[in-house]
Design an enzyme around this catalytic site. Sequence first.
Site, PDB file in Angstrom:
ATOM      1  N   HIS A  44      92.938  97.357  91.793  1.00 15.83           N
ATOM      2  CA  HIS A  44      91.862  96.673  92.532  1.00 15.83           C
ATOM      3  C   HIS A  44      91.119  97.656  93.444  1.00 15.83           C
ATOM      4  O   HIS A  44      90.708  97.304  94.554  1.00 15.83           O
ATOM      5  CB  HIS A  44      92.396  95.507  93.366  1.00 15.83           C
ATOM      6  N   ASN A  54      93.335  85.852  91.732  1.00 11.94           N
ATOM      7  CA  ASN A  54      92.506  86.422  90.670  1.00 11.94           C
ATOM      8  C   ASN A  54      91.567  85.350  90.126  1.00 11.94           C
ATOM      9  O   ASN A  54      91.691  84.183  90.461  1.00 11.94           O
ATOM     10  CB  ASN A  54      93.389  86.926  89.516  1.00 11.94           C
TER      11      ASN A  54
END
Length: 702
Positions: A75, A148
């Site tokens: 990420h 997510n």
Amino acid sequence: MTEQNHVNENTKNEALEPYRQDAGDKLTTNQGVKVNDTDNSLKAGTRGPSIRDDFHFQEKLTHFDRERIPERVVHARGSGAHGYFQPYQSMAEFTKAKFLKDPSIKTPVFVRFSTVGGSRGSADTVRDVRGFSVKFYTEDGNYDIVGNNIPVFFIQDAIKFPDIVHAIKPEPDHEMPQASTAHPSFWDFISLIPESTHMIMWLLSDRTLPRTLRMMQGFGVHTFRWVNAEGKSRFVKYHWKPLLGVHSNVFDEAQKLAGKDPDFHRRDLWDSIDMGDYPEYELGVQIIEEEDEHKFDFDILDATKLIPEELVPVRPIGKMVLNRNPDNFFAETEQVAFQPSNVVPGIDFSDDPLLQGRLFSYHDTQLHRLGSPNFVHLPINRPVCPFHNNQQDGRMQMEVKTTRVNYSPNSLGENLPAVSSAEEGGYVHYPERVEGHKVRERSPSFKEHFSQATLFWNSLSPIEKDHLVAAAHFELGKVGDQGVRDRMVDRFNHVDHELAKRIAQGIGVAAPSAITVQNHGQSSEALSQKNTTKTAKGRKVAILAANGVEAAQIMSIKQALKAAGVVAEVVSQFKGTIKSADGKEIEVDKTFLTGASVMFDAVYVPGGAKSIQALQMNGEAVDFIHEAFKHYKAIAASGEGVELLKAANLQGVSRLDSYVQDDQGIVTTRSADASEIAKSFINAIAQHRHWNRLVHKDKVLA
Ligand code: HDD
């Protein structure tokens, strides 16, 4: 803060305020000494060696040399925004979390959206899962939902996380490919881990190609626990639903965007907030009574499973509005430290083994990335409520503690800071009863891996299925090893026989002859994007024009689009202005070089004989139309503008002159009164894509 940067003063995170710093009047050293020259280092003579007395040079360079911190191990690429969350009604029946108790409370939030695999400078629109992290600055402390845009995960146990991430990341010998799962080591790993099957179906679907971050769902993924004031606990799953609907790029478009504007998502988020067009997401929860924990044919502690909305409906509980851009990327978006272990009273964990591992890993990674346990006191990470404890010193301690004692219990400092009982707001872990032997084993209830993958496949529309198959052809087409490809086809044969045959055909694998697992035939509406909210609001239209354009037509369409919340930009050959047929100067927003069709959601061609003549001669204008058509976008033209559409020779579209609105999202009128088509055009934009078109599907989808 920039002038255009709209702030809703009521929902500002006040804790950040004392730390905001403007440019100041005078350049000084970090010691506050005014600097009289920052362009020339101190030298012995103009051509001589530098001199060590130059403290300004040393400070400037040493700071610069240390400007980078380790990027997130996953990420790394992300974009942030401030906003607020407000509940629709009190949830006190289910949780004692104060920020969910009172519909009049607006809790400040900071959100960070991210891709998973790419490094910090990678492109936004790559095929990847998106992170959806929200930090709530509540009056009881900070609460993070680190989710997510996909409701399930690759693995069931956190101990496999380094393995899956190593497999996703560029391969260790040559560091290729960047920000892509289309490579042998990823599929090798996946082909050996059956629990990944459900997630892989989502990965290959349109979900991993969000059109914008404003049009993407979010999920908490795990099952969490809510506890009310009476101590009653229930399980919950979180869902964020974007008010603009869930929409995706087509793969060809996403790939082109990665080159034309690698910051496409970040820019879109920033611009929307800057324009006051605030992204909004509704928070919903699925609530499961403790006694229902075992009533499903899967384990609610297994993060590779979702709870179908048909079994437990999603109950909307509040809305998040993102209304302020960060002032400084590094200080806020880069230094924000999310941790699933950040909870407030009323919210607790389940025994999901993936979640349990995360409760350790995030704190550990922040210590490495930000370099000190005092990262919690960086402005973006500070709670808005008071915080006191006896943890002291450490690198970069920013607090100047004025107490004489730093231990507990103490008598010299009146035994402060004191602990709080549950009634006083102290966090008390839910007294879940646990027992068992120490084993390295998975529960038998975690052993079934295909049923929900099949559910997902069955729920997709035919076009979504085409996209998924094409994505598999692309991803596995990049895998040289026949064994890996064979294993993956065998895996897909456990999901659906037809799916396996279709994938096999594109990747040089013999179609499986027998059905391994009979498709159960069940589906779930909520898993497809086909029924999502359809609105033109928040979309962007390109108006193709040149000298001689009919200004009135531009004005009337622009007005109608604006009223529908659609942004329109004039695209022409050169920057500057063009002159309309009646001599008006019209500002050009983008050129064919800076404003590719992939950056827009629709195209409009106004009339004006001279303008159309010029555009017809311009290959890029014709390509622009072509590409918008190929990507199934709404296209409109009025007056002579229709001729440009004809020149583009759109496959299967023959009666352009007589159409006002057709089932292919092409809206035309020969009349110079463009307002005639405005409504139909806006409807066509709201549809997002028009799949009926005859385009070279293989080229667009692959
Ligand atoms: Fe994770 C970052 C989401 C499993 C370990 N993860 C990270 C971020 C998101 C997620 C959105 C970025 C946070 C930000 O914006 O700063 N991760 C998930 C989800 C998971 C998940 C939805 C499964 C349900 N993650 C997971 C596991 C582990 C980690 C099982 C390790 C045991 N994740 C991390 C990390 C990161 C991270 C290494 C990298 C940077 C960071 O934490 O702050 O600790």
